[in-house]
Scaffold this motif. Structure first.
Motif, mmCIF file in Angstrom:
data_model
loop_
_atom_site.group_PDB
_atom_site.id
_atom_site.type_symbol
_atom_site.label_atom_id
_atom_site.label_comp_id
_atom_site.label_asym_id
_atom_site.label_seq_id
_atom_site.Cartn_x
_atom_site.Cartn_y
_atom_site.Cartn_z
ATOM 1 N N LEU A 208 1.354 -1.111 0.200
ATOM 2 C CA LEU A 208 0.264 -0.413 -0.055
ATOM 3 C C LEU A 208 0.808 2.053 -0.082
ATOM 4 O O LEU A 208 0.238 1.931 0.028
ATOM 5 N N ILE A 209 2.169 1.212 -0.228
ATOM 6 C CA ILE A 209 3.240 2.464 -0.088
ATOM 7 C C ILE A 209 3.847 2.204 -1.622
ATOM 8 O O ILE A 209 4.233 1.175 -2.387
ATOM 9 N N ILE A 210 3.681 3.609 -1.872
ATOM 10 C CA ILE A 210 4.937 3.566 -3.261
ATOM 11 C C ILE A 210 6.454 4.274 -3.260
ATOM 12 O O ILE A 210 5.851 5.417 -3.026
ATOM 13 N N TYR A 211 7.418 3.388 -3.799
ATOM 14 C CA TYR A 211 8.882 4.215 -3.332
ATOM 15 C C TYR A 211 8.757 4.406 -4.964
ATOM 16 O O TYR A 211 9.407 4.055 -5.951
ATOM 17 N N ARG A 212 8.941 6.042 -5.164
ATOM 18 C CA ARG A 212 9.288 6.500 -5.873
ATOM 19 C C ARG A 212 10.767 6.191 -6.191
ATOM 20 O O ARG A 212 11.799 7.361 -5.345
ATOM 21 N N ARG A 213 10.896 5.650 -7.384
ATOM 22 C CA ARG A 213 12.709 5.687 -7.259
ATOM 23 C C ARG A 213 12.880 6.196 -9.219
ATOM 24 O O ARG A 213 12.465 5.613 -10.356
ATOM 25 N N PRO A 214 13.432 7.243 -9.293
ATOM 26 C CA PRO A 214 14.344 7.643 -10.681
ATOM 27 C C PRO A 214 14.429 6.469 -11.115
ATOM 28 O O PRO A 214 15.729 5.793 -10.738
ATOM 29 N N ALA A 215 14.938 6.677 -12.983
ATOM 30 C CA ALA A 215 15.108 5.993 -13.448
ATOM 31 C C ALA A 215 16.456 5.260 -13.217
ATOM 32 O O ALA A 215 17.097 4.154 -13.171
ATOM 33 N N ASN A 216 17.271 5.889 -12.853
ATOM 34 C CA ASN A 216 19.109 6.075 -12.674
ATOM 35 C C ASN A 216 19.361 5.864 -11.532
ATOM 36 O O ASN A 216 20.974 6.222 -11.416
ATOM 37 N N SER A 217 18.796 5.407 -10.108
ATOM 38 C CA SER A 217 18.807 5.271 -9.036
ATOM 39 C C SER A 217 19.998 4.442 -8.780
ATOM 40 O O SER A 217 20.505 4.230 -7.843
ATOM 41 N N LEU A 218 19.517 3.848 -9.251
ATOM 42 C CA LEU A 218 20.502 2.426 -8.200
ATOM 43 C C LEU A 218 21.303 2.379 -9.403
ATOM 44 O O LEU A 218 22.353 2.094 -8.257
ATOM 45 N N SER A 219 21.712 2.317 -10.391
ATOM 46 C CA SER A 219 23.028 2.761 -11.350
ATOM 47 C C SER A 219 23.991 3.084 -10.534
ATOM 48 O O SER A 219 25.182 3.207 -9.841
ATOM 49 N N SER A 220 23.473 4.636 -10.197
ATOM 50 C CA SER A 220 24.012 5.684 -9.707
ATOM 51 C C SER A 220 24.703 5.427 -7.950
ATOM 52 O O SER A 220 25.664 6.141 -7.754
ATOM 53 N N ASN A 221 23.985 4.741 -7.301
ATOM 54 C CA ASN A 221 23.407 4.660 -5.987
ATOM 55 C C ASN A 221 24.064 2.951 -5.382
ATOM 56 O O ASN A 221 24.425 2.949 -3.992
#
Length: 260
Positions: A208-221
């Motif tokens: 019941l929660i949506i985690y907003r994640r920009p498309a490049n967040s995984l690779s950059s972090n």
């Protein structure tokens, strides 16, 4: 209903705000849309330089809820999210504590379902599953499922507890444990400090929660995340190097599977 009974069922929702102008009005509206209505929304502005405060003030003035539902705290110095959440905890009057980040999304039944689950299970610390969203919080279909129970040992190798899903009952959990240390990955450090006392966190597998994640967040972090979790193993869990490496491998595997 007496004042004491109101406070005994109230959820204090703590939102750190720093330059959240793009999201904050929606954040307030999603709290107002909750099917559980005995809440106070504590908005801690962490020295924003945009018009976040103006938007918050306007939203409160226009709200159909009474002003008593809202607390706006203005900090003169930017001290980051952990300190802002701790300031919110100082001001919280409710029995229950929930954290919400300004760019995340709660669906309307979030609080009601989580409180029902907490009462049914007799839990003091509850968290929920969640769904990844894109930069516009549009659901991607990728859901992170959670275990029914999570103890300290198993939490070390799986950072599955997401801040905006958590709920705490301060009648059965010392409120002091919820205060966050002023370090990187302060939220994970807090969960570990609580679980170290023997508390078992209970997971509600209902996204019941949506985690907003920009498309490049995984690779950059990725490197930053590894550095932070390593620091937690050494400074919070006090693991030796070998044990830290073993846990890091397990964490990296689960984190990668969770995000793909």
């Amino acid at each position: 209903m007496t004042k004491e009974s109101v406070l005994d069922t109230r959820v204090s929702i703590i939102v750190p705000v720093h330059n959240a102008s793009d999201y904050i009005e929606s954040t307030i509206k999603m709290v107002e849309a909750q099917t559980y209505t005995n809440w106070e929304l504590i908005l801690v502005d962490d020295a924003s330089t945009d018009d976040s405060v103006e938007k918050i003030t306007s939203a409160i003035e226009e709200s159909s809820f009474s002003q008593e539902h809202f607390v706006l705290i203005l900090k003169n110095k930017n001290e980051k999210a952990a300190a802002a959440r701790n300031t919110g905890l100082d001001a919280a009057s409710g029995r229950y504590i929930a954290f919400l980040d300004a760019d995340d999304v709660w669906l309307p039944e979030k609080l009601e379902r989580e409180l029902e689950f907490m009462e049914k299970e007799g839990a003091s610390f509850v968290f929920m599953s969640y769904e990844f969203g894109d930069e516009n919080a549009k659901p991607t279909g990728k859901i992170v499922h959670v275990p029914d129970r999570l103890d300290y040992k198993h939490a070390l190798s799986r950072t599955v507890i997401f801040t905006s899903t958590t709920l705490f009952d301060t009648r059965h959990l010392d409120k002091k444990l919820i205060y966050m240390p002023l370090i990187e990955s302060e939220d994970t450090a807090t969960w570990w400090n609580i679980l170290k006392t023997g508390v078992i966190a209970r997971g509600l597998d209902m996204p019941l929660i949506i985690y907003r994640r920009p498309a490049n967040s995984l690779s950059s972090n990725k490197f930053v995340a590894i550095k932070r979790i390593w620091g937690l193993y050494r400074k919070i869990a006090h693991l030796n190097v070998i044990s830290s490496l073993v846990h890091l491998v397990g964490w990296a595997y689960r984190a990668t599977v969770r995000r793909l």
